[in-house]
Design a protein around this motif. Structure first.
Motif, PDB file in Angstrom:
ATOM      1  N   UNK A   1      -0.296 -11.933   6.195  1.00 56.63           N
ATOM      2  CA  UNK A   1       0.107 -12.837   7.102  1.00 56.63           C
ATOM      3  C   UNK A   1      -1.207 -13.504   7.417  1.00 56.63           C
ATOM      4  N   UNK A   2      -0.799 -14.739   8.360  1.00 55.73           N
ATOM      5  CA  UNK A   2      -1.801 -15.731   8.490  1.00 55.73           C
ATOM      6  C   UNK A   2      -2.820 -15.767   9.649  1.00 55.73           C
ATOM      7  N   UNK A   3      -2.905 -14.487  10.092  1.00 55.17           N
ATOM      8  CA  UNK A   3      -3.560 -14.182  11.328  1.00 55.17           C
ATOM      9  C   UNK A   3      -5.038 -14.010  10.675  1.00 55.17           C
ATOM     10  N   UNK A   4      -5.898 -14.713  11.285  1.00 51.96           N
ATOM     11  CA  UNK A   4      -7.410 -14.641  11.098  1.00 51.96           C
ATOM     12  C   UNK A   4      -7.844 -13.117  11.328  1.00 51.96           C
ATOM     13  N   UNK A   5      -7.366 -12.619  12.276  1.00 51.54           N
ATOM     14  CA  UNK A   5      -7.893 -11.224  12.815  1.00 51.54           C
ATOM     15  C   UNK A   5      -7.542 -10.284  11.679  1.00 51.54           C
ATOM     16  N   UNK A   6      -6.335 -10.473  11.047  1.00 52.81           N
ATOM     17  CA  UNK A   6      -5.851  -9.547  10.013  1.00 52.81           C
ATOM     18  C   UNK A   6      -6.514  -9.923   8.659  1.00 52.81           C
ATOM     19  N   UNK A   7      -6.940 -11.063   8.282  1.00 53.96           N
ATOM     20  CA  UNK A   7      -7.709 -11.345   7.322  1.00 53.96           C
ATOM     21  C   UNK A   7      -9.100 -10.594   7.459  1.00 53.96           C
ATOM     22  N   UNK A   8      -9.607 -10.957   8.560  1.00 53.04           N
ATOM     23  CA  UNK A   8     -10.994 -10.170   8.755  1.00 53.04           C
ATOM     24  C   UNK A   8     -10.831  -8.690   8.472  1.00 53.04           C
ATOM     25  N   UNK A   9      -9.764  -8.177   9.232  1.00 48.92           N
ATOM     26  CA  UNK A   9      -9.753  -6.648   9.028  1.00 48.92           C
ATOM     27  C   UNK A   9      -9.645  -6.356   7.417  1.00 48.92           C
ATOM     28  N   UNK A  10      -8.940  -7.030   6.838  1.00 47.72           N
ATOM     29  CA  UNK A  10      -8.689  -6.698   5.309  1.00 47.72           C
ATOM     30  C   UNK A  10     -10.120  -6.681   4.710  1.00 47.72           C
ATOM     31  N   UNK A  11     -10.795  -7.750   4.698  1.00 46.55           N
ATOM     32  CA  UNK A  11     -11.929  -8.031   3.933  1.00 46.55           C
ATOM     33  C   UNK A  11     -12.719  -6.860   4.512  1.00 46.55           C
ATOM     34  N   UNK A  12     -13.012  -6.900   5.969  1.00 46.16           N
ATOM     35  CA  UNK A  12     -13.839  -5.689   6.215  1.00 46.16           C
ATOM     36  C   UNK A  12     -13.919  -4.298   5.743  1.00 46.16           C
ATOM     37  N   UNK A  13     -12.569  -3.739   5.475  1.00 45.85           N
ATOM     38  CA  UNK A  13     -12.580  -2.645   4.716  1.00 45.85           C
ATOM     39  C   UNK A  13     -12.696  -2.668   3.241  1.00 45.85           C
ATOM     40  N   UNK A  14     -12.303  -4.052   2.490  1.00 51.82           N
ATOM     41  CA  UNK A  14     -12.452  -4.134   1.191  1.00 51.82           C
ATOM     42  C   UNK A  14     -13.826  -4.119   0.864  1.00 51.82           C
ATOM     43  N   UNK A  15     -14.701  -4.705   1.610  1.00 53.59           N
ATOM     44  CA  UNK A  15     -16.127  -4.403   1.251  1.00 53.59           C
ATOM     45  C   UNK A  15     -16.622  -3.392   1.680  1.00 53.59           C
ATOM     46  N   UNK A  16     -16.334  -2.338   2.254  1.00 56.11           N
ATOM     47  CA  UNK A  16     -17.026  -1.232   2.485  1.00 56.11           C
ATOM     48  C   UNK A  16     -17.587  -0.318   1.413  1.00 56.11           C
ATOM     49  N   UNK A  17     -16.854  -0.254   0.632  1.00 53.33           N
ATOM     50  CA  UNK A  17     -17.229   0.659  -0.859  1.00 53.33           C
ATOM     51  C   UNK A  17     -18.385  -0.191  -1.513  1.00 53.33           C
ATOM     52  N   UNK A  18     -19.696   0.410  -1.621  1.00 54.10           N
ATOM     53  CA  UNK A  18     -20.868  -0.350  -2.070  1.00 54.10           C
ATOM     54  C   UNK A  18     -20.539  -0.949  -3.476  1.00 54.10           C
ATOM     55  N   UNK A  19     -19.950   0.189  -4.317  1.00 51.76           N
ATOM     56  CA  UNK A  19     -19.972   0.111  -5.764  1.00 51.76           C
ATOM     57  C   UNK A  19     -18.893  -1.173  -6.090  1.00 51.76           C
ATOM     58  N   UNK A  20     -17.899  -1.445  -5.104  1.00 47.74           N
ATOM     59  CA  UNK A  20     -16.900  -2.587  -5.490  1.00 47.74           C
ATOM     60  C   UNK A  20     -17.639  -3.770  -5.440  1.00 47.74           C
ATOM     61  N   UNK A  21     -18.421  -3.969  -4.569  1.00 47.75           N
ATOM     62  CA  UNK A  21     -19.420  -5.076  -4.110  1.00 47.75           C
ATOM     63  C   UNK A  21     -20.166  -5.444  -5.410  1.00 47.75           C
ATOM     64  N   UNK A  22     -20.689  -4.551  -6.161  1.00 42.77           N
ATOM     65  CA  UNK A  22     -21.707  -4.545  -7.021  1.00 42.77           C
ATOM     66  C   UNK A  22     -20.905  -4.937  -8.328  1.00 42.77           C
ATOM     67  N   UNK A  23     -19.595  -4.560  -8.410  1.00 46.59           N
ATOM     68  CA  UNK A  23     -18.838  -4.991  -9.559  1.00 46.59           C
ATOM     69  C   UNK A  23     -18.327  -6.638  -9.386  1.00 46.59           C
ATOM     70  N   UNK A  24     -18.443  -6.879  -8.274  1.00 46.63           N
ATOM     71  CA  UNK A  24     -18.150  -8.245  -8.095  1.00 46.63           C
ATOM     72  C   UNK A  24     -19.324  -9.120  -8.687  1.00 46.63           C
ATOM     73  N   UNK A  25     -20.435  -8.576  -8.910  1.00 45.60           N
ATOM     74  CA  UNK A  25     -21.583  -9.359  -9.286  1.00 45.60           C
ATOM     75  C   UNK A  25     -21.804  -9.171 -10.716  1.00 45.60           C
ATOM     76  N   UNK A  26     -20.846  -8.399 -11.626  1.00 45.84           N
ATOM     77  CA  UNK A  26     -21.247  -8.058 -12.866  1.00 45.84           C
ATOM     78  C   UNK A  26     -20.037  -8.746 -13.797  1.00 45.84           C
ATOM     79  N   UNK A  27     -20.545  -8.993 -15.000  1.00 47.69           N
ATOM     80  CA  UNK A  27     -19.385  -9.714 -16.171  1.00 47.69           C
ATOM     81  C   UNK A  27     -18.480  -8.366 -16.499  1.00 47.69           C
ATOM     82  N   UNK A  28     -17.830  -7.929 -15.853  1.00 51.77           N
ATOM     83  CA  UNK A  28     -16.808  -6.720 -16.033  1.00 51.77           C
ATOM     84  C   UNK A  28     -15.383  -7.449 -15.623  1.00 51.77           C
ATOM     85  N   UNK A  29     -14.329  -6.781 -16.287  1.00 53.78           N
ATOM     86  CA  UNK A  29     -13.122  -7.294 -15.682  1.00 53.78           C
ATOM     87  C   UNK A  29     -12.547  -6.801 -14.681  1.00 53.78           C
ATOM     88  N   UNK A  30     -13.318  -5.338 -14.002  1.00 52.23           N
ATOM     89  CA  UNK A  30     -12.641  -4.761 -13.047  1.00 52.23           C
ATOM     90  C   UNK A  30     -12.426  -5.610 -11.688  1.00 52.23           C
TER      91      UNK A  30
END
Length: 472
Positions: free
Chosen positions: A102-131
């Motif tokens: 949806x277009x709600x900024x509140x729900x966008x914030x909720x989504x990314x705040x959960x998405x960034x919680x796993x530390x290893x997912x953030x690390x893979x965003x900075x690597x030259x991997x396809x995951x």
């Protein structure tokens, strides 16, 4: 309006902070084993390397983008990681603000705040991997599918769904089952639309051109099927073995429900600092609870007009399909589940998206928005605190201390203080990466003398007197 401005400001701050940390790590961290393998085997070897599909390190889209980014900066860690960083920045700073459903900024914030919680997912965003990019493109596909469900007349969203899931599959073959079920859904819609099947002569010229958007589906299906078979036959580490018997497989079903979540967050047996272990369990319980609630709600209510439901079931069907593949010994293991992280978060929030949509025109909407914003702010604070508590420029999962020693030796070799170097494992790709870049007087590597058993030991020969000395 005030709630929108507040949630938007927090969203921009959270995403900017996370991307800044990813960029800092990508600049400071030495090349990692899989990154070096991808670059040396598949990027620098021309078409022979690119068409070598027998290893899981050849994530085709990532390999292609790395080849482009290193044309003018070969053997540069930053250039190698640039595609992943740019795609992550595009996704969090442009795609979600512009196209998220949806277009709600509140729900966008909720989504990314959960998405960034796993530390290893953030690390893979900075690597030259396809995951990381596979997870991003899979989420984009599900999002376009939901947008299409809200406005069926806009076929472009249907084609973007196919395009994004194709890009995701080319980034990581773990998405292959989701690619199949998503495109089956798309084809089912087109086949049931008599205007597209039987009314070709009635279509305007520009409408016929739109069918070209289905080309990625066919191209990706062919190359992914071939690649999947090659990787399975090679028996690489990212493909785990199945159960020895049907009874053993049946007993493992409860574990199969948890496995995608653990793998997607890289939790479990991997070393990580507090509070990650606790947050992983809490997020797992939260995601499973929301998915279970949506399933119960689906079967109990007669009103099923929910634009996110189709994608919700497609993700669950694809994960179920992957688990059935374990009967023939071919399913993801560990980090190969990372591409499913963002789709899992997205479908878990389906009941909240639906609740928000139903309440928009009701008197309770203002109160619901405030509650959702409060939850989103708490999640954002947890994400920021957890990330900063664990952050370091080193990659903690695949960290090898001697990667830093290699990089240090490379600088010494350029300064002329090392004549040659011997190492026990002459095939180590990280070592090759740093010493194939012949900018210093380093001579060809030689095998370590007998008696040196340390896998992290290396033999240095001084440039002046050439007397060997061992350094751990």
């Amino acid at each position: 309006m005030k709630l929108k401005i507040l949630s938007k400001s927090i969203y921009i701050f959270l995403c900017s902070l996370m991307l800044y940390l990813c960029m800092s790590r990508s600049l400071a961290m030495p090349i990692q084993g899989d990154e070096a393998g991808t670059y040396l085997r598949h990027v620098t070897q021309g078409w022979n390397g690119y068409l070598n599909l027998s290893t899981a390190n050849n994530h085709l889209l990532n390999t292609s983008l790395v080849w482009i980014s290193t044309l003018f900066a070969p053997f540069s860690e930053t250039a190698i990681r640039l595609p992943s960083l740019l795609i992550s920045a595009w996704f969090f700073l442009w795609y979600i603000p512009k196209r998220f459903t949806p277009s709600s900024w509140i729900l966008r914030l909720m989504f990314v705040s959960i998405a960034f919680i796993p530390y290893y997912f953030n690390e893979y965003l900075s690597m030259a991997r396809g995951y990381g990019m596979a997870s991003i493109f899979a989420l984009c596909s599900l999002n376009e599918l939901a947008a299409f469900q809200q406005a069926e007349s806009r076929h472009i969203k249907l084609y973007l769904t196919s395009l994004f899931i194709s890009l995701s599959c080319l980034s990581s073959l773990t998405i292959f089952p989701l690619f199949i079920v998503v495109n089956i859904g798309i084809l089912n819609y087109l086949l049931n639309d008599s205007k597209w099947v039987f009314g070709w002569t009635d279509l305007k010229r520009w409408e016929r051109v739109k069918i070209i958007y289905l080309i990625p589906m066919v191209f990706t299906l062919l190359i992914s099927t071939y690649t999947f078979i090659r990787i399975k036959l090679s028996g690489v580490a990212t493909i785990a073995g199945g159960s020895e018997s049907f009874f053993g497989w049946l007993i493992e079903i409860p574990n199969g429900i948890i496995t995608p979540l653990q793998g997607a967050m890289l939790g479990g047996d991997f070393p990580r600092l507090a509070p990650s272990p606790y947050l992983e369990h809490i997020i797992s319980i939260l995601i499973l609870a929301l998915i279970s609630y949506q399933l119960v709600r689906f079967f109990k209510t007669s009103n099923r007009k929910n634009p996110w439901l189709f994608g919700f079931f497609l993700v669950l069907i694809s994960i179920t399909l992957i688990y059935f593949l374990s009967l023939i010994g071919s399913y993801p293991h560990g980090r190969a589940w990372i591409p499913y992280w963002l789709p899992l978060v997205y479908i878990a929030l389906t009941p909240i998206f639906s609740l928000n949509q139903l309440a928009i025109n009701s008197e309770q909407f203002a109160g619901l928005e405030k509650n959702l914003l409060a939850i989103s702010i708490i999640l954002s604070l947890i994400t920021i605190a957890s990330t900063l508590a664990q952050f370091e420029t080193r990659f903690t999962y695949e960290l090898r201390p001697f990667y830093y020693q290699y990089k240090s030796l490379m600088h010494h070799s350029r300064a002329g203080t090392i004549h040659c170097l011997a190492y026990k494992d002459i095939n180590d790709e990280v070592l090759k990466f740093y010493f194939l870049n012949k900018e210093g007087p380093i001579k060809p590597l030689i095998q370590c003398p007998k008696g040196i058993d340390s896998p992290t030991g290396f033999m240095q020969f001084s440039h002046k007197n050439k007397e060997p000395f061992f350094k751990q």
